[in-house]
Design an enzyme around this catalytic site. Sequence first.
Site, PDB file in Angstrom:
ATOM      1  N   HIS A 263       0.838  -1.196   0.000  1.00 43.46           N
ATOM      2  CA  HIS A 263       0.000   0.000   0.000  1.00 43.46           C
ATOM      3  C   HIS A 263       0.869   1.241   0.000  1.00 43.46           C
ATOM      4  O   HIS A 263       1.934   1.245   0.613  1.00 43.46           O
ATOM      5  CB  HIS A 263      -0.943   0.021   1.213  1.00 43.46           C
ATOM      6  CG  HIS A 263      -2.093   0.925   1.022  1.00 43.46           C
ATOM      7  ND1 HIS A 263      -2.044   2.260   1.345  1.00 43.46           N
ATOM      8  CD2 HIS A 263      -3.303   0.705   0.455  1.00 43.46           C
ATOM      9  CE1 HIS A 263      -3.190   2.814   1.012  1.00 43.46           C
ATOM     10  NE2 HIS A 263      -3.973   1.892   0.456  1.00 43.46           N
ATOM     11  N   ASP A 314      -7.886  -5.417  -1.069  1.00 46.99           N
ATOM     12  CA  ASP A 314      -8.309  -6.312  -2.150  1.00 46.99           C
ATOM     13  C   ASP A 314      -8.043  -7.792  -1.880  1.00 46.99           C
ATOM     14  O   ASP A 314      -8.535  -8.637  -2.612  1.00 46.99           O
ATOM     15  CB  ASP A 314      -7.598  -5.915  -3.453  1.00 46.99           C
ATOM     16  CG  ASP A 314      -8.149  -4.614  -3.989  1.00 46.99           C
ATOM     17  OD1 ASP A 314      -9.366  -4.537  -4.178  1.00 46.99           O
ATOM     18  OD2 ASP A 314      -7.362  -3.673  -4.193  1.00 46.99           O
TER      19      ASP A 314
HETATM   20  N1  COA Z   1       4.322  -7.823  -4.064  1.00 52.61           N
HETATM   21  C1  COA Z   1       5.662  -7.839  -4.059  1.00 52.61           C
HETATM   22  N2  COA Z   1       6.411  -6.742  -3.901  1.00 52.61           N
HETATM   23  C2  COA Z   1       5.761  -5.582  -3.721  1.00 52.61           C
HETATM   24  C3  COA Z   1       4.369  -5.495  -3.681  1.00 52.61           C
HETATM   25  C4  COA Z   1       3.643  -6.677  -3.883  1.00 52.61           C
HETATM   26  N3  COA Z   1       2.320  -6.661  -3.890  1.00 52.61           N
HETATM   27  N4  COA Z   1       4.014  -4.222  -3.475  1.00 52.61           N
HETATM   28  C5  COA Z   1       5.146  -3.523  -3.379  1.00 52.61           C
HETATM   29  N5  COA Z   1       6.201  -4.343  -3.528  1.00 52.61           N
HETATM   30  C6  COA Z   1       7.618  -3.955  -3.485  1.00 52.61           C
HETATM   31  C7  COA Z   1       7.985  -3.318  -4.819  1.00 52.61           C
HETATM   32  O1  COA Z   1       8.439  -4.266  -5.765  1.00 52.61           O
HETATM   33  C8  COA Z   1       9.059  -2.363  -4.388  1.00 52.61           C
HETATM   34  O2  COA Z   1      10.238  -3.082  -4.185  1.00 52.61           O
HETATM   35  P1  COA Z   1      11.660  -2.439  -4.595  1.00 52.61           P
HETATM   36  O3  COA Z   1      11.771  -1.202  -3.748  1.00 52.61           O
HETATM   37  O4  COA Z   1      12.606  -3.516  -4.271  1.00 52.61           O
HETATM   38  O5  COA Z   1      11.527  -2.126  -6.046  1.00 52.61           O
HETATM   39  C9  COA Z   1       8.588  -1.890  -3.013  1.00 52.61           C
HETATM   40  O6  COA Z   1       7.776  -2.937  -2.510  1.00 52.61           O
HETATM   41  C10 COA Z   1       7.770  -0.611  -3.070  1.00 52.61           C
HETATM   42  O7  COA Z   1       6.667  -0.830  -3.967  1.00 52.61           O
HETATM   43  P2  COA Z   1       6.061   0.235  -4.929  1.00 52.61           P
HETATM   44  O8  COA Z   1       5.332  -0.453  -6.023  1.00 52.61           O
HETATM   45  O9  COA Z   1       7.116   1.225  -5.316  1.00 52.61           O
HETATM   46  O10 COA Z   1       5.074   0.942  -3.917  1.00 52.61           O
HETATM   47  P3  COA Z   1       3.937   1.920  -4.316  1.00 52.61           P
HETATM   48  O11 COA Z   1       3.595   2.683  -3.112  1.00 52.61           O
HETATM   49  O12 COA Z   1       4.293   2.697  -5.538  1.00 52.61           O
HETATM   50  O13 COA Z   1       2.753   0.945  -4.758  1.00 52.61           O
HETATM   51  C11 COA Z   1       0.984  -0.545  -4.727  1.00 52.61           C
HETATM   52  C12 COA Z   1       1.704   0.574  -3.962  1.00 52.61           C
HETATM   53  C13 COA Z   1      -0.324  -0.829  -4.014  1.00 52.61           C
HETATM   54  C14 COA Z   1       0.680  -0.098  -6.147  1.00 52.61           C
HETATM   55  C15 COA Z   1       1.859  -1.791  -4.734  1.00 52.61           C
HETATM   56  O14 COA Z   1       2.083  -2.255  -3.424  1.00 52.61           O
HETATM   57  C16 COA Z   1       1.293  -2.904  -5.595  1.00 52.61           C
HETATM   58  O15 COA Z   1       1.505  -2.910  -6.816  1.00 52.61           O
HETATM   59  N6  COA Z   1       0.531  -3.871  -5.004  1.00 52.61           N
HETATM   60  C17 COA Z   1      -0.068  -4.940  -5.751  1.00 52.61           C
HETATM   61  C18 COA Z   1      -1.369  -4.470  -6.396  1.00 52.61           C
HETATM   62  C19 COA Z   1      -2.459  -4.266  -5.392  1.00 52.61           C
HETATM   63  O16 COA Z   1      -2.720  -5.105  -4.550  1.00 52.61           O
HETATM   64  N7  COA Z   1      -3.139  -3.136  -5.500  1.00 52.61           N
HETATM   65  C20 COA Z   1      -4.246  -2.791  -4.639  1.00 52.61           C
HETATM   66  C21 COA Z   1      -3.880  -1.612  -3.797  1.00 52.61           C
HETATM   67  S1  COA Z   1      -5.122  -1.260  -2.598  1.00 52.61           S
END
Ligand code: COA
Length: 377
Positions: A263, A314
């Site tokens: 998140h 989710d």
């Molecule tokens: N599974 C594995 N790794 C994850 C992850 C997940 N669901 N969510 C984040 N990470 C990791 C990223 O790969 C990143 O690692 P790195 O720093 O080594 O590259 C780190 O955690 C930070 O993630 P990031 O995507 O930059 O965080 P964000 O704040 O931009 O994104 C989300 C937040 C929700 C988009 C992200 O956690 C995600 O894509 N989750 C999966 C989709 C999801 O469930 N969405 C519903 C949100 S309510």
Amino acid sequence: MSHEKEYIRGLRDVAACETHLSFVDPLGALYYVGYDIDRLLGRVCYEEIIHLLLFRKLPDEMELNGIRQKLISEMKIPNQIIQSIRESPEGVHPMELLRTAISQLGEYDDEPYDESYSDAANLNRALSLIAKVPTLVAAIYRVRNKKEIVHPKEEYSFAENFLYIFRGKPADQEEKEAIERYMILHADHGLNASTFAARVSASTLSDMYSAVTSAVGTLKGKLHGGASERVMDMLLNVDDLHEVEDYIQGMLFDGKKIMGFGHRIYVSNDPRSRHLRIISKAVCQRINRMDLYQKCKKIQTIVIKEKKIYPNVDFYAAIVLNALDIPKQFFTLFFASSRITGWVTHILEQYSDSVLLRPTSRYIGSYGTKFVPIDKR
Ligand code: COA
């Protein structure tokens, strides 16, 4: 030429507006108009949350009856939209049909497009959209599956009616509680991506239907509301509880994201996920699908251990909806049917602030490129 603008990738931690509606505490709490959702859940119905977000106060008994009746009376959608759903190409994802149908609703607004946007007209539109989005979702499901349209019943609560008009059979007490809580937990969540999209559209003084259409298109993405359908795919991909460890470790090794985890704001537990896990356990038990719940628990243990990343709204929502007999392609549409309350209340708040949301970009392209006429390129 200035290219020294401060650039904040992903707008992380940037406050782009002020709101009275909800506060997402990074340490794991969620407040609706000052009320901790932990204190609200199980004590209020979804209509009370609608009233709270729209009028910034919980309703008394008379106000609750009033808003419930108003919502039921607004649930009807134009026949032309049902016809258009009927004529849509086969195989189109239902979320695309919802996006189009919401946009189409604007054409049937009784009050014509009005530049003056009176507060009263917009409040009516907000209530009408909160009422109609679930009806559109039910219509998409029923028309596509060649089932009769079902009409809401006066004696049912709004959430109960939603389940009823979608599935065509009354919900029992446990199902009723599950859908009520699901809708409350999805009603609003600060400046999430779809709400931001809605507010950007509203900030140009575009109409409410356009702003909600922007929001639906944004919710659809798998990094936002589209995640829960992928959670179900993942659970169905793993045949057995014993395969979970290898499957998840393999995904993490390949650098893939586990849907339903992580998140932008919460640093540990998402409070909504905590509640949805409890609901999911109850509803999986009653349909004898504890295997799904056990898989989720195992995935949660592995992802927290390996990545210190926690389940979001989710994750357990997927098995809650599955246990309520909702097909996975409709998971994001159920999310939209609840979040519509947050969207329209944020849109109203944006109208009352009336500032254009327009950030800038840092230009990183080249300068002074030599022009070459078309016949010389
Ligand atoms: N599974 C594995 N790794 C994850 C992850 C997940 N669901 N969510 C984040 N990470 C990791 C990223 O790969 C990143 O690692 P790195 O720093 O080594 O590259 C780190 O955690 C930070 O993630 P990031 O995507 O930059 O965080 P964000 O704040 O931009 O994104 C989300 C937040 C929700 C988009 C992200 O956690 C995600 O894509 N989750 C999966 C989709 C999801 O469930 N969405 C519903 C949100 S309510």
